[in-house]
Each structure stands twice: as structure tokens, then as C-alpha cells.
Design a protein around this motif. Sequence first.
Motif, PDB file in Angstrom:
ATOM      1  N   GLY A   1       0.818  -1.214   0.000  1.00  0.00           N
ATOM      2  CA  GLY A   1       0.000   0.000   0.000  1.00  0.00           C
ATOM      3  C   GLY A   1       0.845   1.255   0.000  1.00  0.00           C
ATOM      4  N   ASP A   2       1.902   1.267   0.809  1.00  0.00           N
ATOM      5  CA  ASP A   2       2.801   2.420   0.839  1.00  0.00           C
ATOM      6  C   ASP A   2       3.481   2.617  -0.508  1.00  0.00           C
ATOM      7  OD1 ASP A   2       2.140   2.842   3.453  1.00  0.00           O
ATOM      8  OD2 ASP A   2       3.940   1.864   4.267  1.00  0.00           O
ATOM      9  N   TYR A   3       3.880   1.517  -1.123  1.00  0.00           N
ATOM     10  CA  TYR A   3       4.542   1.618  -2.429  1.00  0.00           C
ATOM     11  C   TYR A   3       3.583   2.150  -3.488  1.00  0.00           C
ATOM     12  CZ  TYR A   3       6.960   0.298  -6.682  1.00  0.00           C
ATOM     13  OH  TYR A   3       7.543   0.313  -7.916  1.00  0.00           O
ATOM     14  N   LEU A   4       2.333   1.661  -3.459  1.00  0.00           N
ATOM     15  CA  LEU A   4       1.364   2.099  -4.461  1.00  0.00           C
ATOM     16  C   LEU A   4       0.981   3.558  -4.279  1.00  0.00           C
ATOM     17  CD1 LEU A   4      -1.025  -0.965  -4.709  1.00  0.00           C
ATOM     18  CD2 LEU A   4       0.767  -0.289  -6.290  1.00  0.00           C
ATOM     19  N   ASP A   5       1.125   4.077  -3.061  1.00  0.00           N
ATOM     20  CA  ASP A   5       0.754   5.459  -2.795  1.00  0.00           C
ATOM     21  C   ASP A   5       1.826   6.465  -3.190  1.00  0.00           C
ATOM     22  OD1 ASP A   5      -1.721   4.793  -1.896  1.00  0.00           O
ATOM     23  OD2 ASP A   5      -1.139   4.694   0.213  1.00  0.00           O
ATOM     24  N   GLU A   6       2.983   5.982  -3.600  1.00  0.00           N
ATOM     25  CA  GLU A   6       4.034   6.910  -4.019  1.00  0.00           C
ATOM     26  C   GLU A   6       3.584   7.676  -5.267  1.00  0.00           C
ATOM     27  OE1 GLU A   6       7.700   4.896  -4.561  1.00  0.00           O
ATOM     28  OE2 GLU A   6       7.765   4.173  -2.495  1.00  0.00           O
ATOM     29  N   GLU A   7       3.945   8.925  -5.318  1.00  0.00           N
ATOM     30  CA  GLU A   7       3.492   9.810  -6.398  1.00  0.00           C
ATOM     31  C   GLU A   7       3.989   9.364  -7.771  1.00  0.00           C
ATOM     32  OE1 GLU A   7       1.015  12.670  -7.549  1.00  0.00           O
ATOM     33  OE2 GLU A   7       1.403  12.223  -5.459  1.00  0.00           O
ATOM     34  N   LYS A   8       5.189   8.806  -7.841  1.00  0.00           N
ATOM     35  CA  LYS A   8       5.771   8.432  -9.136  1.00  0.00           C
ATOM     36  C   LYS A   8       5.054   7.269  -9.801  1.00  0.00           C
ATOM     37  CE  LYS A   8       9.247   5.395  -7.167  1.00  0.00           C
ATOM     38  NZ  LYS A   8      10.668   5.135  -7.028  1.00  0.00           N
ATOM     39  N   ASN A   9       4.245   6.537  -9.056  1.00  0.00           N
ATOM     40  CA  ASN A   9       3.588   5.355  -9.608  1.00  0.00           C
ATOM     41  C   ASN A   9       2.114   5.594  -9.927  1.00  0.00           C
ATOM     42  OD1 ASN A   9       5.913   3.765  -9.358  1.00  0.00           O
ATOM     43  ND2 ASN A   9       5.478   3.428  -7.207  1.00  0.00           N
ATOM     44  N   ARG A  10       1.673   6.824  -9.935  1.00  0.00           N
ATOM     45  CA  ARG A  10       0.255   7.122 -10.051  1.00  0.00           C
ATOM     46  C   ARG A  10      -0.393   6.646 -11.350  1.00  0.00           C
ATOM     47  NH1 ARG A  10      -2.353   7.848  -5.463  1.00  0.00           N
ATOM     48  NH2 ARG A  10      -1.276   9.306  -4.131  1.00  0.00           N
ATOM     49  N   TRP A  11       0.351   6.619 -12.446  1.00  0.00           N
ATOM     50  CA  TRP A  11      -0.297   6.338 -13.744  1.00  0.00           C
ATOM     51  C   TRP A  11      -0.793   4.904 -13.849  1.00  0.00           C
ATOM     52  CZ3 TRP A  11       1.487   2.653 -17.123  1.00  0.00           C
ATOM     53  CH2 TRP A  11       2.762   2.185 -16.907  1.00  0.00           C
ATOM     54  N   TRP A  12      -0.210   3.971 -13.113  1.00  0.00           N
ATOM     55  CA  TRP A  12      -0.656   2.590 -13.205  1.00  0.00           C
ATOM     56  C   TRP A  12      -1.328   2.090 -11.939  1.00  0.00           C
ATOM     57  CZ3 TRP A  12       1.570  -0.754  -9.725  1.00  0.00           C
ATOM     58  CH2 TRP A  12       2.761  -0.332  -9.133  1.00  0.00           C
ATOM     59  N   VAL A  13      -1.392   2.925 -10.914  1.00  0.00           N
ATOM     60  CA  VAL A  13      -1.967   2.487  -9.645  1.00  0.00           C
ATOM     61  C   VAL A  13      -3.475   2.286  -9.756  1.00  0.00           C
ATOM     62  CG1 VAL A  13      -2.428   3.208  -7.277  1.00  0.00           C
ATOM     63  CG2 VAL A  13      -0.137   3.429  -8.213  1.00  0.00           C
ATOM     64  N   GLN A  14      -4.167   3.212 -10.400  1.00  0.00           N
ATOM     65  CA  GLN A  14      -5.634   3.107 -10.458  1.00  0.00           C
ATOM     66  C   GLN A  14      -6.104   1.854 -11.196  1.00  0.00           C
ATOM     67  OE1 GLN A  14      -7.740   4.818  -8.703  1.00  0.00           O
ATOM     68  NE2 GLN A  14      -6.073   6.032  -7.852  1.00  0.00           N
ATOM     69  N   PRO A  15      -5.572   1.522 -12.385  1.00  0.00           N
ATOM     70  CA  PRO A  15      -5.994   0.266 -13.022  1.00  0.00           C
ATOM     71  C   PRO A  15      -5.629  -0.965 -12.193  1.00  0.00           C
ATOM     72  CG  PRO A  15      -4.864   1.654 -14.598  1.00  0.00           C
ATOM     73  CD  PRO A  15      -4.704   2.296 -13.267  1.00  0.00           C
ATOM     74  N   LEU A  16      -4.470  -0.937 -11.528  1.00  0.00           N
ATOM     75  CA  LEU A  16      -4.068  -2.077 -10.706  1.00  0.00           C
ATOM     76  C   LEU A  16      -5.016  -2.245  -9.517  1.00  0.00           C
ATOM     77  CD1 LEU A  16      -2.052  -4.314 -10.077  1.00  0.00           C
ATOM     78  CD2 LEU A  16      -0.745  -2.637  -8.773  1.00  0.00           C
ATOM     79  N   LYS A  17      -5.347  -1.138  -8.857  1.00  0.00           N
ATOM     80  CA  LYS A  17      -6.276  -1.216  -7.733  1.00  0.00           C
ATOM     81  C   LYS A  17      -7.634  -1.727  -8.197  1.00  0.00           C
ATOM     82  CE  LYS A  17      -4.437   2.249  -4.573  1.00  0.00           C
ATOM     83  NZ  LYS A  17      -4.707   3.519  -3.892  1.00  0.00           N
ATOM     84  N   PHE A  18      -8.090  -1.270  -9.342  1.00  0.00           N
ATOM     85  CA  PHE A  18      -9.373  -1.747  -9.865  1.00  0.00           C
ATOM     86  C   PHE A  18      -9.334  -3.253 -10.095  1.00  0.00           C
ATOM     87  CE2 PHE A  18     -11.978  -2.941 -13.506  1.00  0.00           C
ATOM     88  CZ  PHE A  18     -13.232  -2.617 -13.014  1.00  0.00           C
ATOM     89  N   MET A  19      -8.246  -3.735 -10.694  1.00  0.00           N
ATOM     90  CA  MET A  19      -8.141  -5.173 -10.949  1.00  0.00           C
ATOM     91  C   MET A  19      -8.076  -5.970  -9.656  1.00  0.00           C
ATOM     92  SD  MET A  19      -5.787  -5.573 -14.360  1.00  0.00           S
ATOM     93  CE  MET A  19      -4.369  -4.774 -13.655  1.00  0.00           C
TER      94      MET A  19
END
Length: 48
Positions: free
Chosen positions: A14-32
Motif C-alpha cells: 500500500g505504501d509503495y502504491l501510494d508513491e506519487e511516481k507510480n500514479r499512472w498505473w496504480v488506479q488500473p491495478l487497484k481496480f483489478m
Amino acid sequence: MVAELFEAVAGEVGDYLDEEKNRWWVQPLKFMLYAAAILMAPVYLYFY
């Protein structure tokens, strides 16, 4: 014991996914991940 390990791993992921640099792929990954959890819950409960 498994619950504590899962909580630790989930917190780190969760901490890794919340990093600002990873925002472009976080939303589709969270949805999946959420969709997989929601779709697998009835299957798990059916066979449990």
C-alpha cells in the motif's frame, strides 16, 4: 501468524502504491485487485 504477515505485506504494498511516481498505473491495478477480490469471494464461499 499468517494474518500478521499479510498485514505487513499489505502495508508495504500500500505504501509503495501510494508513491506519487507510480500514479499512472496504480488506479488500473487497484481496480483489478478489487474486482478480483469481489469476484473470488463468492467462489471461495461456495467451495468453503
